[in-house]
Design a protein around this motif. Structure first.
Motif, mmCIF file in Angstrom:
data_model
loop_
_atom_site.group_PDB
_atom_site.id
_atom_site.type_symbol
_atom_site.label_atom_id
_atom_site.label_comp_id
_atom_site.label_asym_id
_atom_site.label_seq_id
_atom_site.Cartn_x
_atom_site.Cartn_y
_atom_site.Cartn_z
ATOM 1 N N GLY A 44 5.650 5.554 -6.854
ATOM 2 C CA GLY A 44 4.796 6.691 -6.494
ATOM 3 C C GLY A 44 4.539 6.775 -5.005
ATOM 4 N N ALA B 188 10.571 -3.898 4.730
ATOM 5 C CA ALA B 188 9.328 -3.674 5.491
ATOM 6 C C ALA B 188 9.178 -2.183 5.701
ATOM 7 N N ASP C 257 1.895 0.076 -16.657
ATOM 8 C CA ASP C 257 1.566 -1.114 -15.860
ATOM 9 C C ASP C 257 2.682 -2.141 -16.053
ATOM 10 N N GLY D 242 2.776 -5.158 -15.514
ATOM 11 C CA GLY D 242 2.295 -6.457 -15.989
ATOM 12 C C GLY D 242 1.949 -6.462 -17.465
ATOM 13 N N ASN E 252 8.414 5.066 -12.125
ATOM 14 C CA ASN E 252 7.215 4.416 -12.686
ATOM 15 C C ASN E 252 6.172 4.230 -11.596
ATOM 16 N N THR F 78 12.102 -7.504 -5.327
ATOM 17 C CA THR F 78 11.503 -7.331 -3.995
ATOM 18 C C THR F 78 10.690 -8.559 -3.616
ATOM 19 N N ASN G 31 9.848 -3.179 -7.839
ATOM 20 C CA ASN G 31 9.242 -2.957 -6.519
ATOM 21 C C ASN G 31 7.715 -2.924 -6.562
ATOM 22 N N ALA G 32 7.112 -2.652 -7.724
ATOM 23 C CA ALA G 32 5.652 -2.459 -7.800
ATOM 24 C C ALA G 32 4.921 -3.652 -7.194
ATOM 25 N N GLY G 33 3.864 -3.354 -6.476
ATOM 26 C CA GLY G 33 3.137 -4.462 -5.862
ATOM 27 C C GLY G 33 1.731 -4.093 -5.452
ATOM 28 N N GLY H 25 -0.365 4.058 -10.476
ATOM 29 C CA GLY H 25 -1.265 4.985 -9.792
ATOM 30 C C GLY H 25 -2.627 4.419 -9.461
ATOM 31 N N GLY I 245 5.134 4.668 -0.859
ATOM 32 C CA GLY I 245 5.719 3.641 -0.011
ATOM 33 C C GLY I 245 7.211 3.409 -0.213
ATOM 34 N N ILE I 246 7.564 2.135 -0.246
ATOM 35 C CA ILE I 246 8.964 1.721 -0.287
ATOM 36 C C ILE I 246 9.632 2.180 -1.585
ATOM 37 N N GLY I 247 8.924 2.071 -2.707
ATOM 38 C CA GLY I 247 9.473 2.472 -4.003
ATOM 39 C C GLY I 247 9.776 3.955 -4.059
ATOM 40 N N THR J 56 3.158 1.222 5.013
ATOM 41 C CA THR J 56 2.756 1.716 3.691
ATOM 42 C C THR J 56 1.269 1.428 3.487
ATOM 43 N N ARG J 57 0.774 1.757 2.303
ATOM 44 C CA ARG J 57 -0.624 1.446 1.988
ATOM 45 C C ARG J 57 -0.873 -0.057 2.113
ATOM 46 N N ILE J 58 0.145 -0.862 1.768
ATOM 47 C CA ILE J 58 -0.024 -2.322 1.822
ATOM 48 C C ILE J 58 -0.174 -2.797 3.268
HETATM 49 N N1 NAD Z 1 5.285 -2.670 3.235
HETATM 50 C C1 NAD Z 1 5.904 -3.767 3.643
HETATM 51 O O1 NAD Z 1 6.064 -3.997 4.861
HETATM 52 C C2 NAD Z 1 6.439 -4.751 2.651
HETATM 53 C C3 NAD Z 1 7.027 -5.929 3.140
HETATM 54 C C4 NAD Z 1 7.584 -6.819 2.224
HETATM 55 C C5 NAD Z 1 7.539 -6.533 0.852
HETATM 56 N N2 NAD Z 1 6.900 -5.386 0.418
HETATM 57 C C6 NAD Z 1 6.903 -5.141 -1.015
HETATM 58 O O2 NAD Z 1 7.391 -3.841 -1.258
HETATM 59 C C7 NAD Z 1 6.868 -3.359 -2.495
HETATM 60 C C8 NAD Z 1 6.278 -1.970 -2.311
HETATM 61 O O3 NAD Z 1 5.110 -2.077 -1.507
HETATM 62 P P1 NAD Z 1 4.650 -0.916 -0.499
HETATM 63 O O4 NAD Z 1 4.449 -1.565 0.807
HETATM 64 O O5 NAD Z 1 5.535 0.245 -0.621
HETATM 65 O O6 NAD Z 1 3.182 -0.586 -1.067
HETATM 66 P P2 NAD Z 1 2.590 0.731 -1.793
HETATM 67 O O7 NAD Z 1 1.197 0.429 -2.144
HETATM 68 O O8 NAD Z 1 2.859 1.929 -0.965
HETATM 69 O O9 NAD Z 1 3.488 0.843 -3.098
HETATM 70 C C9 NAD Z 1 3.327 -0.004 -4.204
HETATM 71 C C10 NAD Z 1 3.315 0.850 -5.441
HETATM 72 O O10 NAD Z 1 3.223 0.010 -6.608
HETATM 73 C C11 NAD Z 1 2.363 0.638 -7.530
HETATM 74 N N3 NAD Z 1 1.826 -0.357 -8.461
HETATM 75 C C12 NAD Z 1 0.912 -1.312 -8.205
HETATM 76 N N4 NAD Z 1 0.646 -2.024 -9.298
HETATM 77 C C13 NAD Z 1 1.432 -1.527 -10.284
HETATM 78 C C14 NAD Z 1 1.606 -1.857 -11.649
HETATM 79 N N5 NAD Z 1 0.916 -2.852 -12.217
HETATM 80 N N6 NAD Z 1 2.510 -1.143 -12.370
HETATM 81 C C15 NAD Z 1 3.210 -0.123 -11.808
HETATM 82 N N7 NAD Z 1 3.044 0.240 -10.511
HETATM 83 C C16 NAD Z 1 2.175 -0.452 -9.769
HETATM 84 C C17 NAD Z 1 1.294 1.275 -6.667
HETATM 85 O O11 NAD Z 1 0.598 2.296 -7.363
HETATM 86 C C18 NAD Z 1 2.095 1.779 -5.483
HETATM 87 O O12 NAD Z 1 2.521 3.114 -5.639
HETATM 88 C C19 NAD Z 1 5.869 -4.407 -2.965
HETATM 89 O O13 NAD Z 1 6.487 -5.267 -3.896
HETATM 90 C C20 NAD Z 1 5.561 -5.162 -1.697
HETATM 91 O O14 NAD Z 1 5.100 -6.457 -1.972
HETATM 92 C C21 NAD Z 1 6.357 -4.500 1.285
#
Ligand code: NAD
Length: 305
Positions: A15, A200, A71, A73, A36, A154, A98-100, A39, A17-19, A203-205
Motif C-alpha cells: 500500500g 532503502a 495481516d 502475521g 496486500n 526483504t 515486503n510488509a514491515g 493498512g 513505500g517500497i512495496g 518511506t514512513r519507516i
Molecule cells: N525504507 C527503508 O529504507 C528500508 C530499508 C531496509 C528495509 N526496509 C524494509 O522494506 C519494507 C517496506 O518498508 P517501507 O520502508 O516501504 O515502509 P512502509 O511503512 O512505507 O511500508 C510498509 C507497508 O507494510 C504494511 N504492513 C505492515 N504490517 C503489515 C501486516 N501485518 N500485513 C500486511 N501489511 C502490513 C504497511 O501498512 C505499509 O504499507 C519493510 O520490510 C522494511 O523493513 C526498508
C-alpha cells in the motif's frame, strides 16, 4: 513480450513505500498483482484499505490487480492471500515478502510486546507466506508442471550490520536473511528460487528515524525517468528482474539495492582464523593469540564501544 507476461504476483505491504513501488513495477512488466496491505500505522496499529489506491493506479495504467487487506502475521489471512491469487488469476508465481513495521527503542525501554509484534510481522509473516505458497507450488510440481516460481524477501542493513535502537527489527531482518538461505535449499528442486533484497528509500519507516520527519513521497509521485537515490521504488526493477524467468540461475542470494549501487552480499564467512593444533583452547593463554592473530587483522576499521 513483457518480462513478466502471464505471471501472477503477490506483494505484501504494497500500500505504501517500497512495496507500492514493487507492485507498480511488477504490473508494468505484465504481471497480475495481488496488492496486500493491512493498512495500519508504521508501528502496526489499526487497519485500513490502503491497498485500494495502488490497485487503482495499476488499473489506470492498463494493468490487472486486486486488493487484499490481510495481516501477514495471521495464519488464516496469509493462507487467504495465496488462495485469493489462485481464485482470481488461476495461479501464483511470485511472492514478494515486503510488509514491515518498526517499534524502535533502546533495549532497556523496548517492551516484550514491541519485540513480539515486530517479529510477528517480519519473521512469522515471511514464513507464513512462504509456507502457503510452497504448498501451492509443491502441488503443481507433483502434478508434473515445470515451475519457474519466486520468493523475494526483504532484509535490511539493520539486520546485516546492526542499528542502535532496533534490537527487535535487526533480529527480525537477520532472521529473514537466514530463512532465505534455508528456503532456497528446500525449494530449488521444484523450480522455486528464494532470494532476499536489502533496499532503502524514504518511506514512513525512515520518517520515524529522524527528529524532523520528511514528507514521504510515494513511488508514483516520482517522474518515471527521475533518478533519486531514496525513491522508494529504486530497488523495484531489481525485484522485477529477479521475479522473471531470466533470473532462474540466481538462488539463495542477499542482494543490496540502495541508490545506484547493486551488490551481491557474501554470507557469513570467516574473516580470519587460527588453529588449536589438535588441543583444547586454554582460556589463560588464548588471549595472546586471539588479540595478535585473530582479532587485530579482522577488527581494522571497526570501532566498538
Ligand atoms: N525504507 C527503508 O529504507 C528500508 C530499508 C531496509 C528495509 N526496509 C524494509 O522494506 C519494507 C517496506 O518498508 P517501507 O520502508 O516501504 O515502509 P512502509 O511503512 O512505507 O511500508 C510498509 C507497508 O507494510 C504494511 N504492513 C505492515 N504490517 C503489515 C501486516 N501485518 N500485513 C500486511 N501489511 C502490513 C504497511 O501498512 C505499509 O504499507 C519493510 O520490510 C522494511 O523493513 C526498508
Amino acid at each position: 513480450m513483457s518480462l513478466l507476461a502471464g505471471k501472477v504476483a503477490l506483494v505484501t505491504g504494497a500500500g505504501h513505500g517500497i512495496g507500492r513501488g514493487h507492485a507498480l513495477e511488477l504490473a508494468k512488466h505484465g504481471a497480475k498483482v495481488v496488492v496486500n496491505d493491512l493498512g495500519g500505522t508504521v508501528n502496526g496499529e489499526g487497519r485500513g484499505r490502503d491497498a485500494d489506491v495502488v490497485v487503482d493506479l495499476i488499473r489506470a495504467r492498463g494493468g490487472e490487480a486486486i486488493a487484499d487487506y490481510g495481516d501477514v502475521g495471521d495464519e488464516g489471512d496469509a493462507q487467504a492471500m495465496i488462495q485469493r491469487a489462485i481464485a482470481e488469476f488461476g495461479q501464483l508465481d511470485i511472492v514478494v515478502n515486503n510488509a514491515g513495521i518498526v517499534r524502535d527503542r533502546v533495549v532497556w525501554k523496548m517492551t516484550p510486546d514491541d519485540f513480539d509484534l515486530v517479529m510477528r510481522v517480519h519473521v512469522r509473516g515471511t514464513w507464513l507466506l512462504s509456507h502457503f505458497a510452497a504448498l501451492h507450488w509443491r502441488e503443481r510440481a507433483a502434478a508434473g508442471e515445470r515451475l519457474s516460481a519466486r520468493i523475494i524477501n526483504t532484509t535490511s542493513g539493520a539486520g546485516l550490520l546492526g542499528n542502535f535502537g532496533q534490537s527487535n527489527y535487526a533480529a527480525a531482518k537477520a532472521a529473514i536473511a537466514g530463512m532465505t538461505l534455508t528456503l532456497s535449499l528446500e525449494l530449488a528442486k521444484i523450480g522455486v528460487t528464494v532470494n532476499c533484497i536489502a533496499p532503502a528509500g524514504n518511506t514512513r519507516i525512515t520518517a520515524t528515524l529522524g527528529s524532523e520527519a520528511p514528507r514521504v513521497r510515494e513511488a508514483d509521485e516520482y517522474a518515471p525517468d527521475e533518478y533519486h537515490p531514496m525513491d522508494p521504488s529504486i530497488s523495484s526493477p531489481v525485484v522485477a528482474w529477479l521475479a522473471s524467468d531470466e533470473a532462474a540461475y540466481v538462488n539463495g542470494q542477499v542482494i543490496r539495492a540502495v541508490g545506484e549501487d547493486l551488490q551481491v552480499l557474501q554470507p557469513w564467512s570467516p574473516a580470519s582464523s587460527i588453529c588449536g593444533g589438535g588441543k583444547r583452547w586454554d582460556a589463560s593463554t588464548l588471549g595472546l593469540r586471539f588479540g595478535r592473530e585473530l582479532y587485530r587483522s579482522q577488527a581494522r576499521g571497526v570501532v566498538i564501544g
